[in-house]
Write a protein that holds these residues in place. Structure first.
Motif, PDB file in Angstrom:
ATOM      1  N   LEU A   1      48.480  24.309  14.720  1.00  0.00           N
ATOM      2  CA  LEU A   1      48.076  25.580  15.678  1.00  0.00           C
ATOM      3  C   LEU A   1      47.415  25.540  16.982  1.00  0.00           C
ATOM      4  O   LEU A   1      47.310  25.845  17.688  1.00  0.00           O
TER       5      LEU A   1
ATOM      6  N   ARG B   1      50.249  22.618  20.534  1.00  0.00           N
ATOM      7  CA  ARG B   1      51.633  23.271  20.311  1.00  0.00           C
ATOM      8  C   ARG B   1      52.361  22.901  21.554  1.00  0.00           C
ATOM      9  O   ARG B   1      53.894  23.673  21.462  1.00  0.00           O
TER      10      ARG B   1
ATOM     11  N   LEU C   1      41.974  32.079  12.945  1.00  0.00           N
ATOM     12  CA  LEU C   1      42.582  31.978  11.273  1.00  0.00           C
ATOM     13  C   LEU C   1      41.546  32.143  10.342  1.00  0.00           C
ATOM     14  O   LEU C   1      41.750  32.909   9.077  1.00  0.00           O
TER      15      LEU C   1
ATOM     16  N   ALA D   1      45.982  26.996   7.741  1.00  0.00           N
ATOM     17  CA  ALA D   1      46.203  26.599   9.027  1.00  0.00           C
ATOM     18  C   ALA D   1      48.316  26.083   8.489  1.00  0.00           C
ATOM     19  O   ALA D   1      49.188  25.875   9.118  1.00  0.00           O
TER      20      ALA D   1
ATOM     21  N   TRP E   1      50.849  28.730   8.359  1.00  0.00           N
ATOM     22  CA  TRP E   1      50.912  28.783   8.979  1.00  0.00           C
ATOM     23  C   TRP E   1      52.759  28.186   9.620  1.00  0.00           C
ATOM     24  O   TRP E   1      53.671  28.379  10.208  1.00  0.00           O
TER      25      TRP E   1
ATOM     26  N   LEU F   1      47.699  34.607  14.124  1.00  0.00           N
ATOM     27  CA  LEU F   1      47.813  33.090  14.687  1.00  0.00           C
ATOM     28  C   LEU F   1      48.641  32.637  15.245  1.00  0.00           C
ATOM     29  O   LEU F   1      48.508  31.526  16.356  1.00  0.00           O
ATOM     30  N   THR F   2      49.827  32.730  15.455  1.00  0.00           N
ATOM     31  CA  THR F   2      50.457  31.895  16.919  1.00  0.00           C
ATOM     32  C   THR F   2      50.264  32.897  17.703  1.00  0.00           C
ATOM     33  O   THR F   2      49.525  31.911  18.960  1.00  0.00           O
TER      34      THR F   2
END
Length: 336
Positions: free
Chosen positions: A199, A202, A268, A283, A286, A325-326
């Motif tokens: 997360l 990236r 989160l 996490a 995800w 979350l993204t």
């Protein structure tokens, strides 16, 4: 909270290899690792307990490297496998880092080093073959053509089944170049990539993931919990004032203990509460839900930590929760 008894890891397709891999792979990078104080993070007995717990949850993919514990990790895995059916497990290892002082040829992906290292890996694991061999990092001193020719020879000899590239920074063009050379020569290409992805980190979003999709590569991320940041063991006040509970390097503080990352962690925590899970589980969930990801690599110091991580496979996030979350931290390519 999910108990390990409720966890039965499923198998997912490993890219275009035809192999099925556990949806969460088990990483052994702490096996035999010595701390600055001279203590061993995970000894052989604990390592076998962790492997037992992973197996009990249905896990069958074990990830290691020849430098983990200076070879101890592979020996311990080999001892553990001795009482089991080797064919039921997928074993991956890696080569690259220098292993002998004052010997520059014991580092990198030159043919002499790679062939020697693979022989030693097979000896320590007490197996005739590796299911997957990664180059641990890119070696710019060895041409892509030389590398792929060497790796293809290992596949043709039966000592290695499939090839992968483990990377720190996004370098899609290097994987693409190597695979184009391999395909033009009729050699074995890379089938799996192992980038850092979580997360917080990236950087592979965009070109790297697009490259993986184009070539049908499996994507098996390492560091899925951001070096522990996403477990929730750091708080905003201590982290931002540099008084974190554990003595961390300045590089870690600069990369993870930032206002932006703690804002992400707030989201989160909120999603974790909604799905009755820990931040670490959420996490990981995800990543499992992330388009383009095949199977994250998880590890732990204790059986309890491993059981917590493996239970992430049972968590079902909604599309809205995945999107929240993204979007909590903008990646390098907005909208991906």
């Amino acid at each position: 909270m999910t108990d390990l008894e409720d966890v039965d890891l499923e198998f997912v397709q490993l890219g275009e290899t035809g192999l099925q891999t556990s949806e969460l792979q088990f990483g052994t990078w702490r096996f035999g690792k010595e701390t600055e104080a001279g203590n061993v993070e995970i000894d052989e007995e604990r390592g076998h307990e962790l492997l037992d717990a992973y197996e009990a949850a249905g896990g069958r993919f074990i990830d290691t490297a020849d430098v983990y514990g200076n070879g101890k990790a592979e020996r311990w895995i080999g001892d553990w496998l001795a009482d089991r059916d080797r064919e039921r497990y997928t074993i991956a290892s890696k080569v690259y880092w220098q292993i002998r002082e004052d010997d520059p040829n014991s580092r990198g992906t030159n043919r002499k080093n790679v062939r020697h290292r693979v022989e030693r890996i097979l000896d320590r694991l007490d197996t005739d073959y590796l299911d997957l061999l990664y180059i641990h990092r890119w070696d710019d001193q060895t041409s892509a053509r030389e590398l792929m020719k060497t790796l293809n020879g290992l596949v043709e000899s039966g000592k290695v089944h499939y090839l992968g590239a483990s990377t720190l920074r996004p370098n899609a063009w290097k994987v693409a170049k190597a695979n184009e050379i391999a395909r033009s020569e009729g050699w074995e290409p890379f089938s799996v990539v192992q980038p850092r992805y979580n997360l917080v980190d990236r950087e592979i979003e965009g070109d790297y993931l697009e490259m993986a999709r184009h070539y049908g590569l499996a994507v098996c991320p390492w560091s899925p919990l951001g070096q522990g940041f996403l477990t929730g063991k750091y708080d905003r006040e201590d982290g931002l004032t540099g008084q974190s509970r554990a003595a961390e390097s300045s590089r870690f503080e600069e990369a993870y203990l930032t206002e932006e990352n703690f804002d992400l962690h707030d989201e989160l925590d909120a999603v974790a509460d909604e799905v009755d899970a820990t931040p670490a589980q959420t996490a990981l969930a995800w990543l499992v839900h992330r388009d383009g990801v095949t199977a994250p690599i998880v590890g732990a110091r204790t059986v309890d930590q491993l059981e917590e991580n493996l239970a992430a496979a049972t968590i079902d996030l909604s599309d809205d929760q995945v999107d929240r979350l993204t979007e909590a931290k903008q990646g390098p390519y907005p909208g991906l």
